[in-house]
Write a protein that holds these residues in place. Structure first.
Motif: not given
Ligand code: SF4
Ligand code: SF4
Length: 422
Positions: A9-13, A21-23, A25-27, A51-58, A66-68
């Motif tokens: 779901a993550c655009p940067t990944f 570059e994934s949620p 990985g960032r966590i 991270c775009l902060g787009c929250r598509a990972c949630e 709660k990634y955001g």
């Protein structure tokens, strides 16, 4: 859990295929810093800023992480120790503290920009080669900026607009900061659309910027200050709903309860406020008398095809993707075509397209492949940042004569059969 369901779901990944570059990985990086295993160095800051902060990972996460909230805390911590150097620090201070929170200064900024756009100065600057001094991302933005104005929604229609016909509810418009300078007409159209649907609208003048740009850029204290000012401004309005027409603003407004959860004085008020925030499309669909959208048919215009780019924050945080589509599908003489991956971020993400132009450009290139395939006459969005980014995409990879980018509200208002005053 480290299941990785969030990765696709993550655009940067998707762009890089790299774990950092994934949620997930960032966590993991955040945890490593929190556990003292890793220094919060520049490499860490860069990764967080990618991270775009787009929250598509949630919505993709089965554990409801709660990634955001995590990324905002990480950025806030980074900013506490950041050394931006004089020019960047100065620009941040100017905009975050000196301009966005002050309505009067925003108005002057709008007036200045309007003068630049209308007086011919723009042509002189462009012709002189001065634009080359600006970074490419800023030059591109300058090309697609809409007509600015110092006349916001209140200066145009006042602070009160009655409902047409029997009143369903009294609501307040959240007018935004940039929104009311660059898209004041959309604010006006939002009020008129709400009125037509049966809502009495008030526009509290003490309201300020929502604080989203601050929160996403690690300026949490400033975001909280703005939130408190808004809570006071809207509490006095005595309304059932607070209506937003910008996904980016609405998403922070619905999370004011979290933003102020440690503030004993404002916690309760923030929760009450957050529960009343809705996007204009959500309110129209849930409670409005939806107006007839058949002006195009009545005036004998050609049938058009329309498509929609989701605002990530409207979709992933405010949980609204159906309402705008439902409204668009009711417009006569307009055929709705779903764009492939309309739910993926366009690369705008607040000021990401200026701070991370390379990744933003890459994401936009892919987005425009799908947008062009729809063959739509109108590409509609629900957020000013997405609107500008898609305009840039059409300019770079499409045909601005063939595809027009608009806010959903403007498209609906223009096609409203009855646009007479209440
Ligand atoms: S917010 Fe968006 S860019 Fe950031 S990790 Fe989540 S999906 Fe990826
Ligand atoms: S954030 Fe959620 S989806 Fe992603 S790895 Fe962790 S538990 Fe899985």
């Amino acid at each position: 859990m480290r299941c990785g369901f969030c990765l696709p779901a993550c655009p940067t990944f998707r762009e890089t295929g790299l774990e950092p570059e994934s949620p997930r990985g960032r966590i993991a990086l955040m945890k490593a810093v929190a556990d003292g295993v890793m220094d919060p160095d520049q490499a860490f800051a860069d990764q967080m800023n990618h991270c775009l902060g787009c929250r598509a990972c949630e919505p993709a996460c089965p554990a409801d992480v709660k990634y955001g909230q995590l990324i905002e805390q990480a950025r806030d911590a980074i900013e506490d120790h950041a050394d931006h150097g004089l020019p960047v620090a100065g620009i941040r201070k100017l905009f975050f503290k000196g301009v966005f929170p002050h309505r009067g200064r925003l108005k002057w900024m709008g007036k200045g920009l309007a003068l630049y756009q209308k007086s011919g100065l723009r042509h002189v600057v462009r012709g002189s080669g001065l634009m080359r001094l600006l970074p490419k991302a800023m030059r591109e933005m300058e090309q697609i900026l809409p007509e600015a104005s110092g006349q916001g929604v209140v200066e145009r229609i006042g602070t009160f607009y009655p409902a047409k016909g029997a009143k369903i509810a009294r609501v307040a418009l959240f007018r935004g900061c940039i929104m009311d300078v660059l898209f004041a007409e959309t604010n006006v159209n939002t009020v008129k659309l709400l009125s037509e649907a049966g809502f009495e609208v008030v526009i509290p003048t003490a309201q300020v910027c929502c604080g989203a740009l601050h929160a996403h850029s690690g300026e949490m204290d400033q975001a909280r200050e703005l939130a408190r000012a808004n809570l006071k401004a809207f509490e006095e309005a005595g309304v059932e709903y607070v209506v937003s027409n910008a996904g980016g603003c609405g998403a922070l407004l619905v999370e004011y309860d979290h933003l102020l959860h440690e503030d004993a004085e404002y916690r309760e008020l923030a929760a009450k406020f957050a529960a009343r925030v809705v996007d204009v499309s959500q309110l129209l669909v849930a409670r409005g008398r939806i107006p007839a959208f058949d002006e195009a048919a009545a005036s004998g215009s050609e049938p058009v095809t329309i498509t929609y780019q989701d605002s990530c924050h409207l979709r992933n945080v405010m949980k609204s993707s159906n309402a705008p589509r439902q409204l668009m599908k009711q417009v006569a003489n307009a055929t709705f075509t779903e764009m492939h991956e309309a739910d993926r971020c366009c690369g705008s993400a607040g000021i990401y397209n200026v701070t991370q132009p390379e990744m933003a450009g890459q994401i936009l290139d892919h987005k425009m492949v799908h947008a062009n395939r729809t063959g739509a006459r109108y590409l509609l969005t629900s957020n000013p940042g997405c609107l500008l980014q898609m305009k840039l995409g059409v300019l770079k990879h499409g045909d601005p004569e063939a595809m027009e980018v608009k806010h959903v509200v403007d498209f609906l208002y223009e096609r409203m059969a009855d646009r007479s005053d209440p």
